[in-house]
Design a protein around this motif. Structure first.
Motif, PDB file in Angstrom:
ATOM      1  N   GLY A 102       0.820  -1.203   0.000  1.00 16.83           N
ATOM      2  CA  GLY A 102       0.000   0.000   0.000  1.00 16.83           C
ATOM      3  C   GLY A 102       0.857   1.257   0.000  1.00 16.83           C
ATOM      4  O   GLY A 102       2.010   1.244  -0.447  1.00 16.83           O
ATOM      5  N   VAL A 103       0.285   2.332   0.494  1.00 15.32           N
ATOM      6  CA  VAL A 103       0.986   3.613   0.515  1.00 15.32           C
ATOM      7  C   VAL A 103       0.810   4.293   1.869  1.00 15.32           C
ATOM      8  O   VAL A 103      -0.080   3.941   2.638  1.00 15.32           O
ATOM      9  N   VAL A 104       1.670   5.261   2.114  1.00 17.53           N
ATOM     10  CA  VAL A 104       1.554   6.071   3.328  1.00 17.53           C
ATOM     11  C   VAL A 104       1.540   7.541   2.909  1.00 17.53           C
ATOM     12  O   VAL A 104       2.312   7.956   2.047  1.00 17.53           O
ATOM     13  N   LEU A 105       0.605   8.282   3.484  1.00 21.20           N
ATOM     14  CA  LEU A 105       0.536   9.723   3.270  1.00 21.20           C
ATOM     15  C   LEU A 105       1.223  10.372   4.456  1.00 21.20           C
ATOM     16  O   LEU A 105       0.808  10.197   5.602  1.00 21.20           O
ATOM     17  N   LYS A 106       2.298  11.110   4.191  1.00 25.98           N
ATOM     18  CA  LYS A 106       3.019  11.836   5.237  1.00 25.98           C
ATOM     19  C   LYS A 106       2.709  13.321   5.058  1.00 25.98           C
ATOM     20  O   LYS A 106       2.786  13.834   3.950  1.00 25.98           O
ATOM     21  N   TRP A 107       2.357  13.983   6.163  1.00 23.02           N
ATOM     22  CA  TRP A 107       1.991  15.389   6.073  1.00 23.02           C
ATOM     23  C   TRP A 107       2.602  16.191   7.213  1.00 23.02           C
ATOM     24  O   TRP A 107       2.840  15.673   8.294  1.00 23.02           O
ATOM     25  N   GLN A 108       2.869  17.458   6.897  1.00 27.36           N
ATOM     26  CA  GLN A 108       3.367  18.426   7.875  1.00 27.36           C
ATOM     27  C   GLN A 108       2.562  19.696   7.676  1.00 27.36           C
ATOM     28  O   GLN A 108       2.364  20.134   6.543  1.00 27.36           O
ATOM     29  N   CYS A 109       2.139  20.294   8.781  1.00 28.74           N
ATOM     30  CA  CYS A 109       1.301  21.482   8.687  1.00 28.74           C
ATOM     31  C   CYS A 109       1.816  22.574   9.617  1.00 28.74           C
ATOM     32  O   CYS A 109       2.129  22.316  10.777  1.00 28.74           O
ATOM     33  N   ASP A 110       1.905  23.771   9.082  1.00 25.08           N
ATOM     34  CA  ASP A 110       2.186  24.973   9.864  1.00 25.08           C
ATOM     35  C   ASP A 110       0.909  25.805   9.852  1.00 25.08           C
ATOM     36  O   ASP A 110       0.372  26.083   8.781  1.00 25.08           O
ATOM     37  N   ALA A 111       0.430  26.175  11.018  1.00 30.89           N
ATOM     38  CA  ALA A 111      -0.817  26.941  11.091  1.00 30.89           C
ATOM     39  C   ALA A 111      -0.654  28.138  12.013  1.00 30.89           C
ATOM     40  O   ALA A 111       0.027  28.063  13.030  1.00 30.89           O
ATOM     41  N   GLU A 112      -1.284  29.232  11.620  1.00 29.81           N
ATOM     42  CA  GLU A 112      -1.361  30.431  12.448  1.00 29.81           C
ATOM     43  C   GLU A 112      -2.820  30.611  12.824  1.00 29.81           C
ATOM     44  O   GLU A 112      -3.694  30.566  11.971  1.00 29.81           O
ATOM     45  N   VAL A 113      -3.070  30.806  14.105  1.00 30.16           N
ATOM     46  CA  VAL A 113      -4.434  30.941  14.604  1.00 30.16           C
ATOM     47  C   VAL A 113      -4.537  32.256  15.360  1.00 30.16           C
ATOM     48  O   VAL A 113      -3.652  32.605  16.132  1.00 30.16           O
ATOM     49  N   GLY A 114      -5.629  32.999  15.136  1.00 27.11           N
ATOM     50  CA  GLY A 114      -5.812  34.269  15.822  1.00 27.11           C
ATOM     51  C   GLY A 114      -7.244  34.471  16.272  1.00 27.11           C
ATOM     52  O   GLY A 114      -8.141  33.715  15.903  1.00 27.11           O
ATOM     53  N   GLY A 115      -7.472  35.463  17.077  1.00 28.07           N
ATOM     54  CA  GLY A 115      -8.805  35.769  17.585  1.00 28.07           C
ATOM     55  C   GLY A 115      -9.123  34.958  18.829  1.00 28.07           C
ATOM     56  O   GLY A 115      -8.222  34.450  19.503  1.00 28.07           O
ATOM     57  N   LEU A 116     -10.408  34.821  19.127  1.00 29.83           N
ATOM     58  CA  LEU A 116     -10.844  34.095  20.316  1.00 29.83           C
ATOM     59  C   LEU A 116     -10.312  32.667  20.351  1.00 29.83           C
ATOM     60  O   LEU A 116      -9.961  32.149  21.395  1.00 29.83           O
ATOM     61  N   ILE A 117     -10.264  32.046  19.182  1.00 32.22           N
ATOM     62  CA  ILE A 117      -9.819  30.655  19.118  1.00 32.22           C
ATOM     63  C   ILE A 117      -8.373  30.507  19.598  1.00 32.22           C
ATOM     64  O   ILE A 117      -8.006  29.489  20.177  1.00 32.22           O
ATOM     65  N   ALA A 118      -7.555  31.515  19.383  1.00 23.74           N
ATOM     66  CA  ALA A 118      -6.161  31.456  19.833  1.00 23.74           C
ATOM     67  C   ALA A 118      -6.072  31.462  21.351  1.00 23.74           C
ATOM     68  O   ALA A 118      -5.110  30.962  21.926  1.00 23.74           O
ATOM     69  N   GLY A 119      -7.094  32.008  22.011  1.00 21.39           N
ATOM     70  CA  GLY A 119      -7.109  32.063  23.467  1.00 21.39           C
ATOM     71  C   GLY A 119      -7.255  30.698  24.122  1.00 21.39           C
ATOM     72  O   GLY A 119      -7.041  30.556  25.319  1.00 21.39           O
ATOM     73  N   VAL A 120      -7.610  29.681  23.335  1.00 20.48           N
ATOM     74  CA  VAL A 120      -7.761  28.327  23.870  1.00 20.48           C
ATOM     75  C   VAL A 120      -6.412  27.792  24.332  1.00 20.48           C
ATOM     76  O   VAL A 120      -6.327  27.002  25.249  1.00 20.48           O
ATOM     77  N   GLY A 121      -5.345  28.234  23.689  1.00 17.48           N
ATOM     78  CA  GLY A 121      -4.004  27.792  24.078  1.00 17.48           C
ATOM     79  C   GLY A 121      -3.432  26.804  23.081  1.00 17.48           C
ATOM     80  O   GLY A 121      -4.141  25.956  22.554  1.00 17.48           O
ATOM     81  N   SER A 122      -2.143  26.929  22.812  1.00 18.93           N
ATOM     82  CA  SER A 122      -1.506  26.116  21.779  1.00 18.93           C
ATOM     83  C   SER A 122      -1.501  24.632  22.114  1.00 18.93           C
ATOM     84  O   SER A 122      -1.633  23.800  21.229  1.00 18.93           O
TER      85      SER A 122
END
Length: 148
Positions: A102-122
């Motif tokens: 079979g196959v493997v999907l490898k992924w890397q993600c960089d995300a920037e979050v702002g506003g109220l949602i950022a207050g949840v904590g990294s």
């Protein structure tokens, strides 16, 4: 915020590629997705209803797929905003043969979050993002089983 992972599939590279680029399948597996509209080649508009801890809301966004090397690589860039805040993400996706078949999907993600949602904590956001990615891939596997 940076997260990464991988998911194994008992498919060929081309089969997985086609699934990951099928708007109808994606609409059914993206957590909270209410609308996914193809705007042009490799460009989508999305409406999602998501909640992170006590912060919930509707988001509208734009997704573009770049650096396409079918069927082994692409980069997904997404931006979205709503009442609870905004998100900007860039995800690099590679489809490789798996040594066990079979196959493997490898992924890397960089995300920037702002506003109220950022207050949840990294730390909390990172855990939720990993959970949502896991749900996305398990739902893709369910879609594959339903098609067989």
């Amino acid at each position: 915020m940076q997260i990464a992972g991988e998911a194994k599939f008992d498919l060929s590279k081309q089969e997985l590629w086609e699934i990951l680029h099928d708007p109808e399948i994606l609409k059914n597996v993206i957590p909270g997705c209410e609308e996914l509209n193809l705007l042009g080649a490799d460009e989508y508009e999305v409406v999602m209803n998501l909640g992170v801890a006590a912060v919930k809301g509707k988001y509208t966004g734009h997704i573009v797929i770049n650096n396409v090397q079918e069927p082994v690589h692409y980069t997904l860039e997404a931006e979205g905003s709503g009442g609870p805040g905004h998100v900007k993400a860039k995800m690099d996706c590679k489809i490789e043969d798996s040594s066990s078949g079979g196959v493997v999907l490898k992924w890397q993600c960089d995300a920037e979050v702002g506003g109220l949602i950022a207050g949840v904590g990294s730390r909390v956001l990172s855990g939720i993002a990993k959970y949502m990615a896991g749900k996305f891939f398990s739902d893709i596997k369910k879609q594959i089983k339903n098609k067989v």
